[in-house]
Design a protein around this motif. Structure first.
Motif, PDB file in Angstrom:
ATOM      1  N   GLU A   1       0.882  -1.255   0.002  1.00 19.20           N
ATOM      2  CA  GLU A   1       0.042  -0.059   0.069  1.00 19.20           C
ATOM      3  C   GLU A   1       0.964   1.248  -0.248  1.00 19.20           C
ATOM      4  O   GLU A   1       1.750   1.392   0.630  1.00 19.20           O
ATOM      5  CB  GLU A   1      -0.937   0.034   1.368  1.00 19.20           C
ATOM      6  CG  GLU A   1      -2.263  -0.586   0.966  1.00 19.20           C
ATOM      7  CD  GLU A   1      -3.083  -1.038   2.200  1.00 19.20           C
ATOM      8  OE1 GLU A   1      -2.635  -0.645   3.308  1.00 19.20           O
ATOM      9  OE2 GLU A   1      -3.890  -1.707   2.070  1.00 19.20           O
ATOM     10  N   CYS A   2       0.614   2.211  -0.854  1.00 22.49           N
ATOM     11  CA  CYS A   2       1.189   3.486  -0.885  1.00 22.49           C
ATOM     12  C   CYS A   2       0.743   4.137   0.215  1.00 22.49           C
ATOM     13  O   CYS A   2      -0.447   4.561   0.525  1.00 22.49           O
ATOM     14  CB  CYS A   2       0.821   4.204  -2.277  1.00 22.49           C
ATOM     15  SG  CYS A   2       1.431   5.901  -2.326  1.00 22.49           S
ATOM     16  N   PRO A   3       1.877   4.854   1.241  1.00 28.13           N
ATOM     17  CA  PRO A   3       1.350   5.371   2.262  1.00 28.13           C
ATOM     18  C   PRO A   3       0.706   6.883   1.908  1.00 28.13           C
ATOM     19  O   PRO A   3       0.045   7.645   2.715  1.00 28.13           O
ATOM     20  CB  PRO A   3       2.646   5.905   2.863  1.00 28.13           C
ATOM     21  CG  PRO A   3       3.742   5.920   1.665  1.00 28.13           C
ATOM     22  CD  PRO A   3       3.212   4.854   0.639  1.00 28.13           C
ATOM     23  N   VAL A   4       0.772   7.177   0.770  1.00 21.82           N
ATOM     24  CA  VAL A   4       0.035   8.632   0.240  1.00 21.82           C
ATOM     25  C   VAL A   4      -1.125   8.362  -0.090  1.00 21.82           C
ATOM     26  O   VAL A   4      -2.386   8.849   0.419  1.00 21.82           O
ATOM     27  CB  VAL A   4       0.752   9.369  -0.759  1.00 21.82           C
ATOM     28  CG1 VAL A   4       0.461  10.585  -1.010  1.00 21.82           C
ATOM     29  CG2 VAL A   4       2.337   9.455  -0.296  1.00 21.82           C
ATOM     30  N   CYS A   5      -1.598   7.330  -1.190  1.00 20.41           N
ATOM     31  CA  CYS A   5      -2.776   7.435  -1.671  1.00 20.41           C
ATOM     32  C   CYS A   5      -3.564   6.085  -1.524  1.00 20.41           C
ATOM     33  O   CYS A   5      -4.596   5.851  -1.670  1.00 20.41           O
ATOM     34  CB  CYS A   5      -2.849   7.682  -3.200  1.00 20.41           C
ATOM     35  SG  CYS A   5      -2.074   6.214  -4.200  1.00 20.41           S
ATOM     36  N   PHE A   6      -2.842   5.322  -0.692  1.00 19.35           N
ATOM     37  CA  PHE A   6      -3.302   3.924  -0.166  1.00 19.35           C
ATOM     38  C   PHE A   6      -3.696   3.154  -1.447  1.00 19.35           C
ATOM     39  O   PHE A   6      -4.502   2.039  -1.280  1.00 19.35           O
ATOM     40  CB  PHE A   6      -4.532   3.954   0.469  1.00 19.35           C
ATOM     41  CG  PHE A   6      -4.408   4.744   2.018  1.00 19.35           C
ATOM     42  CD1 PHE A   6      -3.423   4.282   2.799  1.00 19.35           C
ATOM     43  CD2 PHE A   6      -4.695   6.052   2.219  1.00 19.35           C
ATOM     44  CE1 PHE A   6      -3.235   4.965   4.126  1.00 19.35           C
ATOM     45  CE2 PHE A   6      -4.418   6.743   3.192  1.00 19.35           C
ATOM     46  CZ  PHE A   6      -3.812   6.246   4.210  1.00 19.35           C
TER      47      PHE A   6
ATOM     48  N   VAL B   1       6.711   3.994  -2.410  1.00 22.92           N
ATOM     49  CA  VAL B   1       5.670   4.949  -2.786  1.00 22.92           C
ATOM     50  C   VAL B   1       5.216   4.783  -4.221  1.00 22.92           C
ATOM     51  O   VAL B   1       6.110   4.146  -4.890  1.00 22.92           O
ATOM     52  CB  VAL B   1       6.352   6.238  -2.502  1.00 22.92           C
ATOM     53  CG1 VAL B   1       7.324   6.847  -3.561  1.00 22.92           C
ATOM     54  CG2 VAL B   1       5.180   7.478  -2.453  1.00 22.92           C
ATOM     55  N   CYS B   2       4.033   4.939  -4.483  1.00 22.46           N
ATOM     56  CA  CYS B   2       3.611   4.402  -5.860  1.00 22.46           C
ATOM     57  C   CYS B   2       4.062   5.269  -6.934  1.00 22.46           C
ATOM     58  O   CYS B   2       4.379   6.598  -6.610  1.00 22.46           O
ATOM     59  CB  CYS B   2       2.266   4.082  -5.908  1.00 22.46           C
ATOM     60  SG  CYS B   2       1.154   5.920  -6.245  1.00 22.46           S
ATOM     61  N   SER B   3       4.091   4.916  -8.078  1.00 21.30           N
ATOM     62  CA  SER B   3       4.462   5.800  -9.417  1.00 21.30           C
ATOM     63  C   SER B   3       3.581   6.897  -9.635  1.00 21.30           C
ATOM     64  O   SER B   3       4.196   7.672 -10.209  1.00 21.30           O
ATOM     65  CB  SER B   3       4.725   4.675 -10.393  1.00 21.30           C
ATOM     66  OG  SER B   3       3.458   4.062 -10.780  1.00 21.30           O
TER      67      SER B   3
END
Ligand SMILES: [Zn+2]
Ligand SMILES: [Zn+2]
Ligand SMILES: [Zn+2]
Ligand SMILES: [Zn+2]
Length: 341
Positions: free
Chosen positions: A98-103, A119-121
């Motif tokens: 899971e991306c900590p910013v957008c989940f 973190v996601c792209s």
């Protein structure tokens, strides 16, 4: 008479984020009993395979032999359990991504910060430092996590709306586009209405929020678009009810190529993609010794009409053709719906 609405541009970034967050909340709170009664999430064999790959260090340090036995224990404990057990493990594994910013999920190519946080792209280009440790982001690829990601069954984005499907990340986007649990959006063209909901609620939404749209009964009607010479991008919309279903007729005037205004006419069914296969529609312009016709399968409102219009997969004609069929600036389009069954 048809309702005309000017197309307005769409800035839905905030809502989009909110949407993702709320999905995440539900995803975390309830994984077990979805209301559709879906039991088998994903493919048990693949999940078990994942488990054996992925539960390595139980106790951290120690020599090779010790460590191997720890893995053995873990495996027999987890794999010995039921399918739902391995399913929940697959869900736990998915949560590691899971991306900590957008989940949303972090999927390959996976980049990490110097301390190993992911973190996601989508979020990465918007960040100056790691959202977890504030350290520099760098360009460190994590090939091991990428390999792991390709074995994990990720739940569909719409699991909180009842979708029981889990899939490999490579199949995820395609499924989510077609997923029946993806909420329906308002079928009115112009993107000015942000409503979302279930298929069963669409008609009620149209009747409450878009009262001015006219409905005609019958399989063979005339869709009269008034003032087709109005400047700019304009949409004409009306509803047609027949065969126990509701159809939305859309005529859109827009400038796909600069300086070249065109009309696009299309019919969408207030129904699922599957239901569309039962119907066909015919649009016909009739003028003095002239006729222009188009026949096709209606689009589902789940899919919307924008792609069809972009691909000219609808009745297309330019403004001079429109003049040949218009009467006093009003254009009548004959619409016929038929069933294939
Ligand atoms: Zn993200
Ligand atoms: Zn970090
Ligand atoms: Zn789904
Ligand atoms: Zn609406």
């Amino acid at each position: 008479m048809a309702e005309n609405t000017s197309a307005s541009n769409n800035s839905g970034l905030v809502e989009f984020n909110h949407h993702l967050v709320s999905e995440q909340e539900t995803r975390m709170s309830g994984s077990g009993g979805s209301n559709s009664g879906g039991t088998s999430i994903g493919n048990p064999t693949a999940s078990v395979g994942t488990v054996s790959v992925l539960l390595p260090s139980g106790g951290g340090g120690g020599g090779g032999t010790k460590r191997r036995s720890a893995v053995g224990n873990n495996n027999s404990h987890n794999v010995g359990g039921s399918t739902s057990n391995s399913t929940s493990i697959s869900a736990d594994l998915a949560s590691l991504f899971e991306c900590p910013v957008c989940f949303d999920y972090v999927l390959p190519p996976i980049l990490q910060c110097q301390s190993g946080h992911l973190v996601c792209s989508t979020c990465r280009p918007k960040l100056n430092c790691c959202p977890t440790c504030r350290g520099p982001l760098g360009n460190i690829r994590n090939l091991a996590m990428e390999k792991v990601a390709s074995t994990v069954m990720f739940p569909c984005k719409y699991s909180s709306s009842g979708c029981p499907v889990s899939l490999l990340h490579s199949e995820k986007v395609e499924h989510e586009e077609l997923c029946e649990c993806r909420p329906y959006t308002c079928p009115c063209p112009g993107a000015s209405c942000k409503w979302q909901g279930a298929l069963e609620q669409v008609m009620e939404h149209l009747m409450v929020a878009h009262k001015s749209i006219t409905t005609l009964q019958g399989e063979d009607i005339v869709f009269l678009a008034t003032d087709i010479n109005l400047p700019g991008a304009v949409d004409w919309v009306m509803m047609q009810s027949c065969f126990g279903h509701h159809f939305m007729l859309v005529l859109e005037k827009q400038e796909k190529y600069e300086g070249h205004q065109q009309f696009f006419a299309i019919v969408q069914l207030i129904g699922s993609r599957k239901q569309c296969d039962n119907f066909a529609y015919r649009l016909e312009l009739n003028g003095h010794r002239r006729r222009l016709a188009w026949e096709a399968t209606p689009r589902s409102i789940h899919e919307g009409v924008s792609t069809a219009i972009l691909n000219s997969d609808c009745l297309v004609f330019d403004t001079s053709t429109a003049q040949l069929f218009a009467d006093n600036g009003n254009l009548g389009i004959n619409v016929t719906i038929s069933t294939n069954v």
